[in-house]
Design a protein around this motif. Structure first.
Motif, PDB file in Angstrom:
ATOM      1  N   LYS A  83     -12.260 -91.413 -36.585  1.00  0.00           N
ATOM      2  CA  LYS A  83     -13.453 -90.726 -37.079  1.00  0.00           C
ATOM      3  C   LYS A  83     -13.359 -89.209 -36.884  1.00  0.00           C
ATOM      4  CE  LYS A  83     -18.484 -90.746 -36.751  1.00  0.00           C
ATOM      5  NZ  LYS A  83     -19.659 -91.418 -36.172  1.00  0.00           N
ATOM      6  N   TYR A  84     -12.890 -88.759 -35.712  1.00  0.00           N
ATOM      7  CA  TYR A  84     -12.918 -87.336 -35.370  1.00  0.00           C
ATOM      8  C   TYR A  84     -11.561 -86.644 -35.428  1.00  0.00           C
ATOM      9  CZ  TYR A  84     -17.593 -88.485 -33.774  1.00  0.00           C
ATOM     10  OH  TYR A  84     -18.895 -88.926 -33.718  1.00  0.00           O
ATOM     11  N   GLY A  85     -10.481 -87.411 -35.576  1.00  0.00           N
ATOM     12  CA  GLY A  85      -9.149 -86.812 -35.633  1.00  0.00           C
ATOM     13  C   GLY A  85      -8.463 -86.792 -34.278  1.00  0.00           C
ATOM     14  N   PRO A  86      -7.208 -86.311 -34.265  1.00  0.00           N
ATOM     15  CA  PRO A  86      -6.428 -86.277 -33.021  1.00  0.00           C
ATOM     16  C   PRO A  86      -7.188 -85.546 -31.911  1.00  0.00           C
ATOM     17  CG  PRO A  86      -5.062 -85.683 -34.887  1.00  0.00           C
ATOM     18  CD  PRO A  86      -6.475 -85.745 -35.389  1.00  0.00           C
ATOM     19  N   MET A  87      -7.013 -86.042 -30.679  1.00  0.00           N
ATOM     20  CA  MET A  87      -7.738 -85.490 -29.534  1.00  0.00           C
ATOM     21  C   MET A  87      -6.783 -85.174 -28.398  1.00  0.00           C
ATOM     22  SD  MET A  87     -10.874 -88.137 -29.181  1.00  0.00           S
ATOM     23  CE  MET A  87     -12.111 -88.326 -30.422  1.00  0.00           C
ATOM     24  N   LYS A  88      -7.028 -84.057 -27.736  1.00  0.00           N
ATOM     25  CA  LYS A  88      -6.293 -83.745 -26.517  1.00  0.00           C
ATOM     26  C   LYS A  88      -6.879 -84.629 -25.425  1.00  0.00           C
ATOM     27  CE  LYS A  88      -4.406 -80.106 -23.717  1.00  0.00           C
ATOM     28  NZ  LYS A  88      -3.109 -80.673 -23.527  1.00  0.00           N
ATOM     29  N   MET A  89      -6.016 -85.413 -24.771  1.00  0.00           N
ATOM     30  CA  MET A  89      -6.497 -86.393 -23.806  1.00  0.00           C
ATOM     31  C   MET A  89      -5.602 -86.468 -22.587  1.00  0.00           C
ATOM     32  SD  MET A  89      -7.873 -89.562 -26.022  1.00  0.00           S
ATOM     33  CE  MET A  89      -8.978 -89.968 -24.699  1.00  0.00           C
ATOM     34  N   GLN A  90      -6.180 -86.972 -21.524  1.00  0.00           N
ATOM     35  CA  GLN A  90      -5.445 -87.338 -20.325  1.00  0.00           C
ATOM     36  C   GLN A  90      -5.548 -88.851 -20.233  1.00  0.00           C
ATOM     37  OE1 GLN A  90      -7.532 -85.154 -17.321  1.00  0.00           O
ATOM     38  NE2 GLN A  90      -6.488 -83.262 -17.800  1.00  0.00           N
ATOM     39  N   ILE A  91      -4.403 -89.520 -20.241  1.00  0.00           N
ATOM     40  CA  ILE A  91      -4.418 -90.983 -20.203  1.00  0.00           C
ATOM     41  C   ILE A  91      -3.555 -91.479 -19.059  1.00  0.00           C
ATOM     42  CG2 ILE A  91      -4.804 -91.179 -22.687  1.00  0.00           C
ATOM     43  CD1 ILE A  91      -1.817 -92.077 -22.827  1.00  0.00           C
ATOM     44  N   GLU A  92      -3.748 -92.739 -18.737  1.00  0.00           N
ATOM     45  CA  GLU A  92      -2.943 -93.381 -17.715  1.00  0.00           C
ATOM     46  C   GLU A  92      -2.815 -94.852 -18.062  1.00  0.00           C
ATOM     47  OE1 GLU A  92      -5.160 -94.384 -13.978  1.00  0.00           O
ATOM     48  OE2 GLU A  92      -6.549 -92.909 -14.837  1.00  0.00           O
ATOM     49  N   GLY A  93      -1.721 -95.454 -17.643  1.00  0.00           N
ATOM     50  CA  GLY A  93      -1.564 -96.867 -17.907  1.00  0.00           C
ATOM     51  C   GLY A  93      -0.221 -97.406 -17.473  1.00  0.00           C
ATOM     52  N   ARG A  94      -0.092 -98.697 -17.639  1.00  0.00           N
ATOM     53  CA  ARG A  94       1.122 -99.425 -17.278  1.00  0.00           C
ATOM     54  C   ARG A  94       2.186 -99.170 -18.337  1.00  0.00           C
ATOM     55  NH1 ARG A  94       4.053-101.968 -14.187  1.00  0.00           N
ATOM     56  NH2 ARG A  94       4.883-104.040 -14.545  1.00  0.00           N
ATOM     57  N   VAL A  95       3.424 -99.001 -17.892  1.00  0.00           N
ATOM     58  CA  VAL A  95       4.541 -98.721 -18.791  1.00  0.00           C
ATOM     59  C   VAL A  95       5.278-100.017 -19.116  1.00  0.00           C
ATOM     60  CG1 VAL A  95       6.720 -97.467 -19.052  1.00  0.00           C
ATOM     61  CG2 VAL A  95       4.805 -96.411 -17.814  1.00  0.00           C
ATOM     62  N   PHE A  96       5.540-100.235 -20.408  1.00  0.00           N
ATOM     63  CA  PHE A  96       6.308-101.394 -20.869  1.00  0.00           C
ATOM     64  C   PHE A  96       7.467-100.901 -21.730  1.00  0.00           C
ATOM     65  CE2 PHE A  96       2.182-103.283 -20.050  1.00  0.00           C
ATOM     66  CZ  PHE A  96       2.517-104.482 -19.439  1.00  0.00           C
TER      67      PHE A  96
END
Length: 128
Positions: A83-96
């Motif tokens: 809806k709003y387009g690409p966003m600058k973000m801080q993410i975290e998660g499990r690596v596969f």
């Protein structure tokens, strides 16, 4: 941490049990592509966009080091980015791993979410 892996002709299903979610805070040191690729859990900072991969919508994060990383994100976040387009973000998660799949495998399912074969990078990050 245990993983149950079920091989099928064109899909792998992974159910993660006993997974613990970590939360980034202001003191979090974000990781480079290389640091993340050799880790089991990673913290990233960059611009997140949505792309179609093997009939699955998922994220591509352009990291601060200029490298692209596949990111499996919740549907709610996918809709927000569309809806709003690409966003600058801080993410975290499990690596596969992402590039080590057999050529007959087209999609992967982790904790009930479909993930497409890696289109950028050699791994992907699963964001809760």
């Amino acid at each position: 941490m245990r993983f149950l892996v079920f091989l099928q002709r064109v899909m792998i299903i992974i159910c993660c049990t006993d997974c613990q979610i970590k939360k980034a805070d202001d003191s979090t040191n974000f990781m480079s592509y290389d640091e993340c690729s050799s880790s089991s859990y990673c913290y990233l900072n960059g611009v997140l966009n949505v792309t179609q991969v093997n009939h699955v919508r998922m994220g591509h994060l352009l990291g601060e080091d200029g490298k692209c990383i596949n990111v499996s994100i919740p549907k709610k976040l996918i809709k927000q980015i569309e809806k709003y387009g690409p966003m600058k973000m801080q993410i975290e998660g499990r690596v596969f791993p992402g590039s080590e799949w057999d050529e007959t495998i087209k999609t992967l399912e982790v904790n009930g979410r479909r993930v497409g074969v890696s289109q950028c990078g050699d791994f992907y990050v699963f964001v809760e």
